[in-house]
Design a protein around this motif. Structure first.
Motif, PDB file in Angstrom:
ATOM      1  N   LEU A 110     -42.396  45.969 -34.964  1.00 49.61           N
ATOM      2  CA  LEU A 110     -43.689  46.282 -34.339  1.00 49.61           C
ATOM      3  C   LEU A 110     -44.663  45.117 -34.471  1.00 49.61           C
ATOM      4  O   LEU A 110     -45.427  44.835 -33.549  1.00 49.61           O
ATOM      5  CB  LEU A 110     -44.280  47.540 -34.966  1.00 49.61           C
ATOM      6  CG  LEU A 110     -43.607  48.855 -34.549  1.00 49.61           C
ATOM      7  CD1 LEU A 110     -44.107  50.007 -35.406  1.00 49.61           C
ATOM      8  CD2 LEU A 110     -43.843  49.150 -33.074  1.00 49.61           C
ATOM      9  N   ASP A 114     -46.270  43.074 -31.247  1.00 52.50           N
ATOM     10  CA  ASP A 114     -47.691  42.778 -31.045  1.00 52.50           C
ATOM     11  C   ASP A 114     -47.919  41.277 -30.874  1.00 52.50           C
ATOM     12  O   ASP A 114     -48.727  40.854 -30.048  1.00 52.50           O
ATOM     13  CB  ASP A 114     -48.507  43.312 -32.225  1.00 52.50           C
ATOM     14  CG  ASP A 114     -50.004  43.149 -32.008  1.00 52.50           C
ATOM     15  OD1 ASP A 114     -50.526  43.750 -31.047  1.00 52.50           O
ATOM     16  OD2 ASP A 114     -50.654  42.402 -32.774  1.00 52.50           O
ATOM     17  N   LYS A 132     -41.630  53.234 -30.837  1.00 50.24           N
ATOM     18  CA  LYS A 132     -42.924  52.640 -30.472  1.00 50.24           C
ATOM     19  C   LYS A 132     -42.769  51.256 -29.844  1.00 50.24           C
ATOM     20  O   LYS A 132     -43.627  50.822 -29.079  1.00 50.24           O
ATOM     21  CB  LYS A 132     -43.828  52.552 -31.707  1.00 50.24           C
ATOM     22  CG  LYS A 132     -44.325  53.902 -32.195  1.00 50.24           C
ATOM     23  CD  LYS A 132     -45.215  53.735 -33.422  1.00 50.24           C
ATOM     24  CE  LYS A 132     -45.719  55.091 -33.928  1.00 50.24           C
ATOM     25  NZ  LYS A 132     -46.516  54.947 -35.168  1.00 50.24           N
ATOM     26  N   GLN A 136     -45.084  53.721 -27.221  1.00 50.61           N
ATOM     27  CA  GLN A 136     -46.524  53.666 -27.519  1.00 50.61           C
ATOM     28  C   GLN A 136     -47.051  52.234 -27.676  1.00 50.61           C
ATOM     29  O   GLN A 136     -48.163  51.930 -27.255  1.00 50.61           O
ATOM     30  CB  GLN A 136     -46.829  54.472 -28.795  1.00 50.61           C
ATOM     31  CG  GLN A 136     -46.612  55.968 -28.643  1.00 50.61           C
ATOM     32  CD  GLN A 136     -45.198  56.406 -29.012  1.00 50.61           C
ATOM     33  OE1 GLN A 136     -44.269  55.604 -28.980  1.00 50.61           O
ATOM     34  NE2 GLN A 136     -45.052  57.667 -29.375  1.00 50.61           N
ATOM     35  N   ASN A 137     -46.285  51.352 -28.299  1.00 53.79           N
ATOM     36  CA  ASN A 137     -46.727  49.965 -28.514  1.00 53.79           C
ATOM     37  C   ASN A 137     -46.032  48.991 -27.564  1.00 53.79           C
ATOM     38  O   ASN A 137     -46.090  47.780 -27.763  1.00 53.79           O
ATOM     39  CB  ASN A 137     -46.447  49.542 -29.963  1.00 53.79           C
ATOM     40  CG  ASN A 137     -47.256  50.302 -30.981  1.00 53.79           C
ATOM     41  OD1 ASN A 137     -47.503  51.493 -30.819  1.00 53.79           O
ATOM     42  ND2 ASN A 137     -47.661  49.651 -32.050  1.00 53.79           N
ATOM     43  N   ASN A 139     -44.908  46.587 -24.485  1.00 59.48           N
ATOM     44  CA  ASN A 139     -45.619  45.641 -23.620  1.00 59.48           C
ATOM     45  C   ASN A 139     -44.606  44.891 -22.758  1.00 59.48           C
ATOM     46  O   ASN A 139     -43.404  44.923 -23.032  1.00 59.48           O
ATOM     47  CB  ASN A 139     -46.486  44.675 -24.442  1.00 59.48           C
ATOM     48  CG  ASN A 139     -45.667  43.817 -25.382  1.00 59.48           C
ATOM     49  OD1 ASN A 139     -44.914  42.930 -24.958  1.00 59.48           O
ATOM     50  ND2 ASN A 139     -45.799  44.081 -26.693  1.00 59.48           N
TER      51      ASN A 139
END
Length: 402
Positions: A110, A114, A132, A136-137, A139
């Motif tokens: 994660l 990011d 995630k 949800q996270n 990209n």
């Protein structure tokens, strides 16, 4: 005077050649920056590294990618998200890598997800399982190879529901991967079997399981069945103590990852019988693509492959296929090329879904058997990853717009 001018020109030319030489050399190489928890998780990551090395050898022997040789530049993240991000910064800014890949632990995956978003830099997460990363996270710069927590739990829930056990106990490492695995198991099993009860939960810190107290707490709850998410050294301690105290006698156990040789082999004669597991029965897979991979791997390393070997190998092959399709290592072109990218792997052809950047790589589900003092998988089947992924509409609700 003329001699002095000639000397100055020669010196200047030599200096220019010296400064240009590394640049020309760098242009002949595609650099893949890889970050992982090698010291913390060697059981999985040593075979993973070998898988990557085999893929690089095969790619370079066949002429490289885009006419260039592929080079791996590896960093250890010390199982620490901050160290992982610092390693990523160094690989991108100083080593000038073309892409990033790797990570094993979900919280580190994660952190790198990011980083990819902030720096607008391509990242292929090989192993971290948390949903995630692609939901949800998620990209546009981050793709993921290995079947996610949701996918692997979805492979096992039909087997768990078929047991028709009402009282379940749960045990998992208390960090992102364990938490998400248990949350998904509860959700999917409850949907399949509405009368199910979850009567106990034990969530020891990763790598610090107090097996005696965990086993005793589970036994005190008198469950009909157990869902386990512990792996590695934590799993070994749990199995040993559970065997000693009779926790598993007369109880069904559903256990994520336990059929992987990385975690099964160290159990030796303590390997459990009859657990429902996900894993990798390398010794019994007869498909042409897997046999070719196994033969090449054993020839190079004089050792049998683990699941880490498959993931490392397939990660590098995915990057090579993506670069070929993109015709470039440019981030934006790679992002576009990976949408719907198909890659041949030892588990068959996989596709990176445009909806959430998750590959359709599947996994094997079966039961454990202690065979002559060694744990193996029996009665196993391969579950295609595309069969255990949520619909496009469900993904849109969970994933932010790119």
């Amino acid at each position: 005077m003329t001699m002095r001018r000639n000397l100055m020109r020669a010196t200047a030319a030599a200096a220019l050649a010296f400064t240009l030489a590394p640049v020309v050399h760098a242009q002949d190489v595609i650099k893949i920056g890889e970050i992982n928890s090698y010291k913390a998780q060697p059981a999985f990551l040593e075979p993973y590294k070998k898988g990557m090395e085999l893929a690089v050898d095969e790619i370079n022997a066949s002429g490289g990618v885009l006419g260039k040789k592929v080079q791996l530049i590896i960093r250890d993240d010390n199982a620490n998200p901050g160290d992982a991000v610092r390693a990523a910064e160094e690989l991108v800014s100083r080593e000038k890598v073309d892409v990033l890949t790797g990570s094993f632990l979900s919280h580190i995956g994660l952190a790198l997800t990011d980083f990819a978003k902030q720096k607008k830099f391509f990242f292929l997460a090989g192993e971290p399982l948390t949903d995630k990363i692609v939901w949800q996270n998620g990209n546009r710069y981050t793709y993921r190879l290995r079947p996610s927590t949701y996918m692997q739990v979805s492979m096992m829930v039909p087997e768990a529901a078929a047991l028709k056990k009402k009282r379940w106990a749960l045990v998992y490492p208390n960090y992102e991967y364990g938490q998400s695995a248990v949350a998904t198991f509860k959700q999917l099993l409850k949907a399949a079997q509405p009368d199910v009860e979850f009567v106990a939960e034990q969530a020891p810190p990763l790598g610090k399981v107090d097996s005696g107290s965990v086993v005793q707490a589970l036994a005190d709850a008198k469950p009909d069945a157990i869902f386990n998410v512990l792996f590695g050294a934590d799993l070994s301690k749990f199995v040993r103590e559970g065997n000693t105290r009779g926790l598993f006698q007369g109880r069904e156990v559903v256990s994520l990852l336990t059929g992987e040789p990385e975690y099964m082999d160290p159990l030796k004669d303590e390997a459990p019988n009859g657990w429902i597991v996900t894993g990798y029965p390398w010794y019994g897979i007869q498909t042409p693509e897997h046999k070719a991979f196994q033969t090449a791997y054993q020839a190079k390393f004089n050792d049998y492959p683990r699941l880490g070997s498959i993931v490392g190998y397939s990660a590098i092959k995915s990057l090579a296929e993506g670069m070929k399709k993109a015709g470039s290592t440019d981030t934006e072109k790679l992002v576009a090329a990976f949408k719907g990218l198909q890659v041949p792997t030892p588990f068959g052809r996989i596709t990176y879904r445009p909806e959430d950047n998750q590959s359709t790589m599947g996994g094997y589900v079966g039961r454990t058997k202690n065979e002559g003092g060694k744990g193996v998988m029996v009665d196993y089947r391969y579950v295609d990853g595309s069969k255990v992924q949520p619909s496009n509409d469900e993904v849109k609700k969970m994933r932010p717009a790119d």
